[in-house]
Scaffold this motif. Structure first.
Motif, PDB file in Angstrom:
ATOM      1  N   LEU A  57     -14.961 109.670  83.807  1.00 50.05           N
ATOM      2  CA  LEU A  57     -15.606 110.854  83.230  1.00 50.05           C
ATOM      3  C   LEU A  57     -15.425 110.887  81.722  1.00 50.05           C
ATOM      4  O   LEU A  57     -16.351 111.218  80.974  1.00 50.05           O
ATOM      5  N   VAL A  61     -19.014 111.008  80.500  1.00 48.80           N
ATOM      6  CA  VAL A  61     -19.367 112.398  80.177  1.00 48.80           C
ATOM      7  C   VAL A  61     -18.712 112.832  78.875  1.00 48.80           C
ATOM      8  O   VAL A  61     -19.286 113.598  78.099  1.00 48.80           O
ATOM      9  N   ARG A  78     -22.808 118.357  77.230  1.00 49.74           N
ATOM     10  CA  ARG A  78     -22.476 118.145  78.643  1.00 49.74           C
ATOM     11  C   ARG A  78     -21.272 119.008  79.029  1.00 49.74           C
ATOM     12  O   ARG A  78     -20.429 119.323  78.184  1.00 49.74           O
ATOM     13  N   ARG A  79     -21.218 119.337  80.295  1.00 50.76           N
ATOM     14  CA  ARG A  79     -20.119 120.187  80.755  1.00 50.76           C
ATOM     15  C   ARG A  79     -19.668 119.760  82.140  1.00 50.76           C
ATOM     16  O   ARG A  79     -20.482 119.288  82.940  1.00 50.76           O
ATOM     17  N   ILE A  80     -18.390 119.942  82.406  1.00 51.21           N
ATOM     18  CA  ILE A  80     -17.884 119.781  83.774  1.00 51.21           C
ATOM     19  C   ILE A  80     -17.243 121.103  84.173  1.00 51.21           C
ATOM     20  O   ILE A  80     -16.338 121.587  83.482  1.00 51.21           O
ATOM     21  N   TRP A  88     -16.579 119.778  91.686  1.00 51.18           N
ATOM     22  CA  TRP A  88     -17.001 120.095  90.321  1.00 51.18           C
ATOM     23  C   TRP A  88     -18.499 119.913  90.196  1.00 51.18           C
ATOM     24  O   TRP A  88     -19.133 119.266  91.031  1.00 51.18           O
ATOM     25  N   ILE A  90     -21.265 118.690  87.166  1.00 51.63           N
ATOM     26  CA  ILE A  90     -21.469 118.150  85.815  1.00 51.63           C
ATOM     27  C   ILE A  90     -22.863 118.562  85.375  1.00 51.63           C
ATOM     28  O   ILE A  90     -23.835 118.361  86.114  1.00 51.63           O
TER      29      ILE A  90
END
Lengths: 203, 122, 1018
Positions: A57, A61, A78-80, A88, A90
């Motif tokens: 990740l 990401v 981008r976000r998790i 989760w 993404i």
């Protein structure tokens, strides 16, 4: 042979027209609600401590899993976000899902499930001083600015629709819901925002 | 409306949860030799005590995870919330677990021993 | 005596309006109507105060006897002045005039009278009052039973209820809800509540202070004899509100009733946002329901005054003493010109002085106490007022308005009248029998009560929730004590949850020293023979008298809950606010028990009636329930499809063309799917992605058949049971990889199956390495079915071969169709060559349109859910939920082939082995062919062997699916019949509910069309 390779596809809110209602007297300003369009979304299941996935990740990401409940991590656009103790989501720009899922498809990672759910979910962003007031009309979460702060994600009900709500900024929230519920969610929120005035912007 | 502390998401309204009924009902293993009547203790019979009750809840509209709740059916006080597969820690809930008629059933004896799982957790 | 009333010159101002004082805005006169007559009031008036200002005393008729009734109180406890407010669709009945804020153009009507308020025919009931005793309905409408439906019920329904709702049911107003959280919720913004807010607010805690009135201050607004910090109390209230408003952590909610207190400090409030406006702005709701979760609660609701029980105590002109004071001091209105006061405590003397100040003549003070003394009594005597100690009012007399009071000396021990009665002319009786703390919310929250012997009232003792009471609602009637309690409660509430708090400084109070302790006497002094005196009312709204309650006790009702239901005391919309304690006093007297021994009834929510509109909020019309649409929905609409609801989904039902009937359209769609090709939007099917090392093992346990050896790329039909062995869902699951499956479920079962699988995974088999993810909406699904299915896909451009050898039945391939990424499943619910095309749903519409375009050349016809049902029925495929109802096993369905006998375990396995599962007379699935091929048996029809047998007939079971099959040109059906599997070839009959000829049918196999399955390959 017909080819539709250049077809872009439609977001979950496709076909919902732009609409607005002026802020009445006493309002601190209209709430702006916009369709985020074809945003990619990936559902990830694994142990929080999966080091192979966390490292992957970081590479694909740009940030690791938020292990703490109700939190999301940001890396650029981008976000998790945390959805559960081993789940989760993404969020990433349109067209990135294949690269990200491929980057997480690692045999040495063990028990992992990665699913592209870009089209299963729709997303809107609300911004404006009355955003919290509008959401509180249909959601029982505590939207107080000292409680629901930027970086927090919570799953709950928006009236009859299950949603994931992220606080992006003091007065900005992102709502993610199942695609088929998005027209209902938009109608519900437009109705709730009449008191303050609103503007709905399609993607 | 009850306020239930999801072990993961925190305090939420009862509306977001679904109740899965009595907790700690061990499922007999396939190789059991139970009679139909003994099997019925597992399949059909459910407890409905006045007082402390151990029950399963799921945070349906939140993280979708199951957990156990020790709740007083008279006062509605939530005495304890504890993970699936574990037994309660508080004295009142421990006593309720121990006192259940189910502990003595052939169905429970035919279940997998001391499983880490919730429904089978004993 | 110098009169201080306004001279009656012209129409304004109103005759009984005092020349000065009150919190009304004399610069803002407003016009309103009552029963068609126009009147004038001022902004700040209630409808009640404005009516009194205009000398309107008769405002309604009572429920049972149609007695003339006036305004009793000045608040939420009002039992008499119930009003039908508004016009057209906005009409709202049963509103209390004492709580209706006046606005320009307000239209109001009295209730329960016909033809008019002054001349009411129903008042004749009053002459027959001997026939309306306690338990009247129970005693009268008993026999014969057949009269209930035809006579009694219509009569009772016609007579029951007070106000009439609007005829137009389309309420034009908006009602909204909001959800809020706070640290400290304070219910009631009087002296105690304001002090609590100051304490809690200063600590930084999130505080919500709510009060039902338009202004904060509670009774302080009605007291003219009190100064706080040297100023009249309104000045202190204004300063306090300014301090609270300056605190960002404090929310002030005026016009907001805290009406329900539920588990875990969940509390609901009703805010009247626009009710006080002539026109509520369109962007605002008329009312807003607040749903609040509070960490701590302070209950400061105050108290209600109790009426004195004497004959005729319901005549217009008889009022609560505190209400009289409120009308004078808060609203600048004199409720009468010549008053008699009856009291059993000191507080009414404050009303005496207020009346004298306002120019009302106080003709007599009747003090029920044996030796009235103390500074206020002394002051009255010093002023030369006639104070009659140890006296009681025996009766109030008058026709539609009070004329005089009958007074006599009595014995406060026995209630016996001991002297000759005398009569005093009066148009106002101000009465006080002590005070009742408002413990309603405390009781709703299951707090316990204790009886206060000194003040003769119930007050909170122990708490069930995180709450505390303060002020008059806690039995602290003295202002200084109430304020100190409020300050302490606010601080205590905040500190309990971790805030640093201390009680706010109370103001210096200058108020009369009054003894609020009432005389502990619950009799009804009377010189009339038992049963013959004037009626003395306990419950004004339900017309329950003291004699009714005595009668109920004599007839054997001893429990207070039973007396309540038998007499209906406390059961009206006011829920016994003024009657509760008086009724208990009488019951205790009759039983010779103390009031705490008698106990009290349970207070239930809501505190005051709450509109259904606010409870519904925006859950109306289009927002009532979400409607889920597939991505291809706009195409279906454009094609003129009719839709049906399947769960929350809207699915295309059939596509009528050129004026086709439903039958014609469905027949066409069904035929074309078998002769050419049909296309179905199957996007709504549930889809679950299953991954992990133990995915196959997991499926092996949740399905009845074997899954371990399913090759990658192949599909299998599965049946899911509950652990009781009954069918719960079915669908096709495909192995996409060694440890990766794609499961489909029924549309309606999607959420339930996902939850079911998660439950077993999380609670029973946590050791299995498997993850489940719902991907239902990730994929749009177009099912192309029929002999031309293959060629259509080929014409569209498919990246994989669709021939049988490389793409056999029950297999799946990832491919590109017209260049778009798809998953194609070769499975069939029609029995035809069939491809289920799954595509990321953003591209669903694009794919569908192209299939239609390319397919038109090959007769591709869209078909809806109805044709889908017929097509599958022709093939004998079941639909879970149609053929099954939770009591059907796979064996009942004749699907033994899908139940593995080799697997050690699966959900439902052990239950299927129960003895009862092998009974021969279980209902079993069979096919039916009618003798007359055009007879379609109604679904749900019951089968019998002999249609001529006497009723009740012996029934074999019911038809579950029934259609006309256009491909077979005959009616076909499926049914669940007792022992049906052994009855193939036998005849059964279906008697018709409308008495028409029974339908005759033969029991057959369930597969009607292409029994050998030759069409699966096109």
């Amino acid at each position: 042979m017909a080819s539709l390779q250049n077809v872009h596809g439609a977001s979950a809110l496709h076909g919902i027209a732009a609409a607005s209602s002026p802020p009445p007297q006493g309002s601190r300003g209209a709430v702006v609600m916009r369709d985020t369009g074809l945003l990619d979304k990936i559902n990830l299941r694994c142990d929080a401590g999966n080091t192979v996935i966390n490292e992957a990740l970081s590479r694909v990401v740009g940030t690791r899993l938020p292990a703490e409940p109700n939190r999301f991590h940001v890396s650029g656009n981008r976000r998790i976000a945390w959805l559960g103790p081993d789940e989760w989501i993404i969020l990433a720009e349109n067209g990135s899902a294949d690269t990200i899922t491929a980057g997480l498809d690692l045999p040495e990672a063990g028990h992992v499930a990665v699913n592209n759910v870009s089209d299963a979910l729709g997303s809107i962003i609300l911004e404006g001083e009355h955003t919290r007031d509008a959401l509180a009309k249909h959601c029982a979460l505590d939207f107080h600015p000292t409680v629901f702060t930027p970086g927090i994600v919570q799953q709950s009900l928006l009236s009859h629709a299950g949603v994931t709500i992220m606080c992006l900024d003091d007065n900005a929230f992102q709502i993610i819901g199942r695609s088929s519920f998005m027209p209902y969610i938009v109608a519900l929120l437009k109705d709730a925002m009449i008191e303050y005035g609103y503007e709905f912007q399609p993607a | 409306m009850l306020l239930i502390k999801c072990p993961f998401c925190g305090d939420r309204d009862e509306l977001e949860f679904s109740c899965g009924g009595e907790a700690h009902i061990a499922r007999p293993l396939a190789e059991n030799t139970l009679t139909d009547a003994e099997f019925a203790d597992y399949l059909f019979l459910r407890d409905n005590p006045k007082g402390v009750f151990l029950e399963r809840w799921i945070h349906t509209d939140g993280c979708r995870r199951w957990f156990n709740v020790a709740r007083d059916t008279v006062s509605h006080e939530i005495i304890e919330v504890y993970p699936m597969g574990e037994t309660p820690k508080t004295e009142a809930a421990k006593a309720a677990h121990k006192a259940s008629w189910r502990r003595q059933t052939a169905a429970e004896a035919a279940a997998k021993p001391a499983s880490p799982a919730g429904r089978s957790g004993s | 005596m110098k009169t201080r009333f306004m001279k009656k010159s012209g129409t304004k101002p109103a005759a009984m309006r005092l020349p000065e004082g009150g919190r009304i805005n004399r610069g803002k006169p407003v016009q309103f109507t009552f029963d068609g007559t126009s009147y004038q009031g001022f902004e700040g008036d209630t409808l009640a105060s404005a009516l009194l200002a205009n000398s309107v005393y008769l405002v309604g008729r009572s429920f049972k006897y149609h007695r003339p009734r006036g305004i009793l109180s000045a608040g939420a406890e009002e039992p008499n002045a119930l009003i039908r407010l508004g016009k057209g669709a906005r009409i709202e009945p049963n509103l209390r005039a004492t709580q209706i804020e006046l606005y320009d153009g307000l239209t109001s009507e009295s209730q329960n009278r016909w033809p008019s308020l002054n001349l009411d025919v129903g008042a004749i009931n009053s002459l027959f009052h001997r026939f309306f005793p306690a338990g009247f309905y129970y005693k009268t409408f008993m026999w014969p039973a057949s009269f209930w439906k035809s006579v009694y019920e219509p009569v009772i329904r016609n007579a029951a209820g007070l106000g009439k709702a609007a005829d137009d049911h389309n309420d034009p107003d908006r009602y909204e809800k909001t959800h809020q959280h706070c640290d400290v919720l304070i219910a009631g913004g009087g002296a105690a509540g304001l002090m609590a807010a100051l304490s809690a607010g200063a600590s930084g805690a999130r505080v919500i202070l709510a009060d039902e009135q338009n202004e904060f201050g509670g009774w302080l607004l009605s007291e003219g004899d009190t100064t706080l910090d040297g100023e009249a109390s309104p000045a202190w209230i204004a300063a306090t509100l300014a301090r609270l408003e300056a605190m960002e952590n404090v929310t002030l909610l005026p016009r907001t009733t805290v009406f329900a207190y539920m588990d875990h400090n969940y509390i609901t409030l009703m805010e009247r946002v626009g009710d006080h406006m002539a026109e509520c702005p369109a962007h605002l709701p008329r009312q807003r329901l607040w749903k609040i979760r509070a960490r701590e609660v302070v209950l400061a609701q105050g108290c209600h005054e109790r009426p004195v029980v004497f004959g005729g105590n319901d005549l217009p002109g008889v009022m609560l003493s505190g209400a009289v004071r409120s009308y004078i001091n808060r609203y600048g209105v004199a409720p009468g010109r010549r008053a008699v006061v009856i009291t059993n405590n000191d507080d009414a003397y404050r009303t005496v002085f207020a009346m004298i100040e306002a120019g009302i003549h106080v003709a007599a003070i009747v003090d029920m106490r044996p030796a009235a003394a103390g500074p206020l009594v002394a002051e009255a005597m010093r002023m030369g007022l006639s104070v009659h100690s140890s006296h009681a009012v025996l009766a109030a007399e008058g026709t539609r308005h009070l004329g005089y009071a009958k007074i006599a000396r009595y014995n406060p021990k026995t209630g016996d009248v001991t002297g000759d009665p005398f009569y005093i002319d009066c148009d106002l009786i101000a009465m006080s029998a002590g005070f009742t703390p408002l413990v309603n919310l405390h009781s709703q929250a299951r707090g316990k009560l204790e009886w206060d012997e000194e003040f003769c009232c119930f007050k909170p003792s122990t708490y069930h929730e995180a709450a505390q009471s303060a002020g008059a609602g806690n039995g602290a009637f003295d202002l200084a004590t109430a304020m100190a309690e409020g300050a302490k409660a606010g601080a205590e509430a905040a500190s309990r949850i971790g805030f640093e708090a201390s009680p706010a400084q109370a103001p210096a109070i200058d108020a009369p020293v009054a003894d609020f302790r009432p005389l502990n006497f619950w009799g009804v002094p009377s010189d009339a023979a038992p049963g013959s005196g004037p009626k003395a009312f306990i419950d004004y709204q339900n017309d329950v008298t003291a004699s009714d309650i005595k009668l109920a006790v004599r007839e054997g009702y001893q429990s207070v809950e039973h007396v309540k239901r038998y007499t209906t005391n406390g059961m009206a919309t006011d829920q016994g606010k003024t009657s509760n304690i008086n009724a208990l006093g009488i019951i205790s007297g009759e039983l010779g028990a103390t009031i705490p021994e008698v106990g009290t009834t349970t207070f239930r929510l809501p505190y005051t009636p709450t509109s259904l509109g606010a409870i519904a909020g925006r859950d109306i019309k289009g927002l009532f329930d979400p409607v889920r649409l597939t991505r291809m929905d706009p195409w279906h609409r454009e094609a003129g499809a009719k839709f049906e609801h399947v769960g929350q989904w809207m699915r295309a039902w059939y596509y009528p063309q050129d004026g086709e009937t439903m039958e014609e359209a469905v027949n066409r769609e069904v035929r074309r799917a078998r002769t050419h090709a049909g296309i179905l939007d199957a996007s709504t099917l549930g889809k679950i992605d299953i991954r992990g090392r133990d995915a196959a093992e997991f499926l092996n346990r949740v399905y009845t058949n074997a899954w371990l050896k399913l090759p990658v790329g192949r599909c299998r039909y599965g049946l899911m049971l509950k652990d009781d062995g009954m069918v719960m869902d079915d669908g096709v699951t495909t192995r996409l990889g060694e440890n990766h499956f794609h499961m489909t479920t029924t549309t309606g079962g999607a959420a339930g199956v996902m939850a079911w699988l998660e439950e077993w995974k999380q609670t029973e088999w946590p050791e299995l390495e498997v993850y489940l993810t719902s991907v239902t909406e990730q994929w749009s699904v177009a099912t192309v079915s029929g002999p031309n299915a293959r060629i259509i896909l080929e014409k569209l451009g498919c990246s994989v071969s669709l021939r049988d050898d490389s793409f056999p039945f029950m297999s799946c391939k990832e491919a590109r169709l017209a260049g778009l990424p798809v998953r194609i499943f070769r499975i069939s619910f029609t029995g035809e060559l069939s491809f289920e095309i799954n595509i990321p749903s953003r591209l669903g519409m694009a794919l569908w349109k192209n299939l239609m375009q390319v397919g038109s050349e090959y007769g591709l016809t869209p078909y809806g859910t109805e044709a889908m049902h017929v097509l599958r029925a022709e093939k004998g495929f079941i639909i879970v939920g149609q053929e099954t109802d939770g009591s059907v096993t796979p064996h009942d369905l004749g699907m033994d082939w899908i139940v593995s006998s080799k697997k050690p375990d699966f959900i439902g396995k052990r239950a299927l082995e129960r003895a009862s599962m092998a009974l021969k007379d279980r209902k079993q699935l069979v096919g039916l062919v009618t003798e007359n091929p055009m007879d379609v048996i109604p679904e749900g029809a019951h089968a019998v062997l002999d249609p001529n047998q006497p009723m009740p007939m012996e029934m074999l079971g019911q038809v579950t699916s029934s259609y006309f099959s256009p491909n077979l040109n005959q009616s076909i059906a499926m049914a669940m019949l007792k022992g049906g599997h052994a009855m193939k070839g036998e005849t059964v009959w279906f008697p018709m509910i409308d008495g028409s000829e029974p339908i005759k049918a033969t029991i057959t196999d369930t597969v009607f069309y292409d029994p050998k399955g030759e069409k699966l390959n096109g």
